[in-house]
Motif scaffolding. Structure first.
Motif, PDB file in Angstrom:
ATOM      1  N   SER A  12      -4.559 -32.778  24.701  1.00 41.94           N
ATOM      2  CA  SER A  12      -4.043 -33.937  23.630  1.00 41.94           C
ATOM      3  C   SER A  12      -4.561 -35.423  23.975  1.00 41.94           C
ATOM      4  CB  SER A  12      -2.421 -34.240  23.766  1.00 41.94           C
ATOM      5  OG  SER A  12      -2.049 -35.120  23.038  1.00 41.94           O
ATOM      6  N   GLN A  32      -7.834 -30.324  15.353  1.00 38.44           N
ATOM      7  CA  GLN A  32      -7.732 -31.601  15.556  1.00 38.44           C
ATOM      8  C   GLN A  32      -6.958 -32.248  14.584  1.00 38.44           C
ATOM      9  OE1 GLN A  32     -11.552 -33.394  15.429  1.00 38.44           O
ATOM     10  NE2 GLN A  32     -12.285 -32.247  17.255  1.00 38.44           N
ATOM     11  N   ALA A  42      -4.939 -36.763  18.496  1.00 33.89           N
ATOM     12  CA  ALA A  42      -6.155 -35.447  18.259  1.00 33.89           C
ATOM     13  C   ALA A  42      -5.574 -34.489  19.111  1.00 33.89           C
ATOM     14  CB  ALA A  42      -7.425 -36.063  18.393  1.00 33.89           C
ATOM     15  N   VAL A  51      -6.921 -30.740  20.208  1.00 29.76           N
ATOM     16  CA  VAL A  51      -7.965 -29.658  20.446  1.00 29.76           C
ATOM     17  C   VAL A  51      -7.521 -28.206  21.130  1.00 29.76           C
ATOM     18  CG1 VAL A  51     -10.170 -29.054  21.360  1.00 29.76           C
ATOM     19  CG2 VAL A  51      -9.928 -31.460  20.397  1.00 29.76           C
TER      20      VAL A  51
END
Length: 486
Positions: free
Chosen positions: A17, A81, A7, A9
């Motif tokens: 990360s 994401q 994921a 952001v």
């Protein structure tokens, strides 16, 4: 190798990360940015309250990778994401199939049929073996990734258990996996089967304004409701209650346990009896005889009548007199019209075609009653419903053994339908229930919308000849000759 998920952001210039590293479809490290890696096919874009969501199918040399996915979730604030569910696929994997799709489909369907037969929940009175359906194009080449990566046929089948996905090795033909992917569920219900007069063998019973009297209480029967969608409603593979007096029945645990004094009882009746019909039709080998979720409206018509509306493909059950939904033979009769309309588009364009439709509906009600009626005056149609408008015993709306011939035609579809239903009933007695119904349903596929008695009889004879030979065709011919149809 297990799938890895990462994921990312992004907010302004900062990037955080979270998660693990992962490998691409070819086994190499993918791009480190949020840009889409190669080998992905966008399959869906969704918008939520917080942003947009982009879903991709992982592919290898143009073929989908089973369970391989990649998603980008872009928030309104600019954050991204990533959900990465790709599997590693070696670059050397050959995507040339050695096993034909037809062979893979046959293998998969055999496994599905065997499992459905083992897992079915059916009483001895409805002992049927649901047969899976694989339509043209149901088998598609795909790739399974991971340490045992291989080329497979992805076969989709249908059975009484729902929709099944089977993976067949496209090189060896071995079945790798077969699992139900639909969300169907079983439920419980209470019904009459087929109706109180028959199950209690009592012609003296009366409606008494839906009262659950001591005399009628024993006629209630607890049953399994198969093929439910699992959404808490009487909606499933073959039946959908779309409207009903007092509202559509709902149950979060799929327990629809009502007695006849509750208007929801007739909804359960329609669901159960039509599901039984379709399971039986599938057991005969037919996969395209109204093979859909048939819409029903229950007790929404105040008169003592029920009808099928071809313009909306809906069956409406009336509540005048005995609620029509309390008599399975009324349900089966109306479903007979839906069968004709499904198999022959625009069916019923002539008077004799209309009579055939009515006669078939009566016959279908009778043949569906055979396993549960214990031979109680089988040719009598709608024994329970008829108690509200007949004064003589036995109470019958019509019969399938009147002895009428074409000499008795009066150009009224219900009356003339008794000519056709008698012919079908004689075929039933001559060939046996299952053979007769295979012949009758197969012949229907060759009807014209404005067919005549004679033309419909000829294609039925031809169906008997092709399915079972000259001896069977001769018996069918004799049945039609006895009614002076041929």
């Amino acid at each position: 190798m297990a799938k890895r998920v990462i994921a990312v952001v992004t907010a302004g210039l900062a990037t955080v990360s979270m998660g693990l590293s992962f490998t691409s479809a070819a086994g190499a490290a993918p791009e480190s940015s949020a840009a889409n890696p190669s080998g992905l096919k966008l399959i869906k874009t969704k918008t939520s309250l917080l942003g947009k969501h982009f879903w991709y199918q992982q592919t290898y040399k143009g073929l989908p990778v089973i369970n391989g996915y990649y998603a980008r979730h872009v928030t309104k604030g600019g954050g991204v994401q990533i959900a990465d569910g790709r599997d590693a696929v070696p670059a050397s994997l050959d995507v040339t199939a050695k096993v034909p799709s037809a062979t893979a489909t046959k293998s998969a369907n055999a496994a599905v049929a065997a499992r459905a037969a083992r897992a079915r929940i059916a009483g001895p009175e409805k002992d049927v073996t649901p047969v899976p359906t694989a339509t043209d194009g149901a088998a598609q080449l795909a790739v399974v990734g991971g340490p045992n990566a291989r080329l497979v046929w992805n076969v989709t089948s249908r059975s009484a258990q729902g929709v099944t996905r089977s993976l067949v090795d496209a090189k060896t033909g071995s079945l790798m996996e077969s699992k139900v992917i639909s969300d169907h569920a079983d439920g419980r219900g209470i019904v009459f089967d087929p109706n109180p007069v028959v199950s209690e063998r009592n012609e003296k019973l009366t409606d008494q304004d839906d009262a659950d009297t001591d005399e009628l209480f024993p006629a209630h029967k607890s049953v399994v409701l198969r093929n439910l969608a699992g959404n808490g409603k009487l909606e499933g593979t073959y039946v959908n209650i779309v409207a009903a007096k007092g509202g559509v029945a709902e149950s979060p645990n799929n327990r629809f346990l009502y007695y006849r004094d509750d208007d929801r009882f007739e909804q359960v009746m329609a669901y159960y009896q039509v599901n039984q019909t379709q399971e039986y039709i599938h057991s005969l080998g037919f996969t395209e005889v109204n093979n859909e979720s048939q819409d029903f409206e229950i007790n929404t018509y105040a008169g003592d009548n029920s009808f099928y509306d071809p313009s909306t493909d809906t069956i409406t059950m009336g509540e005048g007199g005995v609620d029509d939904g309390e008599d399975a033979e009324v349900i089966w009769h109306e479903y007979g019209h839906a069968i004709h309309d499904d198999v022959v588009p625009g069916y019923g364009e002539s008077l004799q075609a209309g009579a055939i439709g009515e006669g078939f509906g009566d016959y279908w009600a009778v043949t569906m009653s055979v396993p549960v009626s214990r031979n109680f005056d089988l040719p009598c149609v709608m024994d329970w419903d008829a108690t509200s408008y007949t004064s003589t015993e036995p109470h019958c709306l019509r019969r399938t053994d009147t002895g009428k011939t074409t000499d008795d035609i009066v150009n009224q579809v219900h009356d003339d339908g008794e000519i056709w239903s008698h012919a079908l009933w004689d075929i039933h007695k001559a060939l046996g229930r299952n053979k007769a119904n295979k012949v009758i349903l197969e012949g229907t596929f060759f009807y014209a919308p404005d067919t005549s008695f004679a033309d419909a009889a000829r294609v039925t004879v031809q169906a008997a000849r092709l399915l079972y030979g000259k001896a069977a065709a001769a018996k069918v011919t004799e049945a039609f000759q006895a009614r002076k149809i041929l």
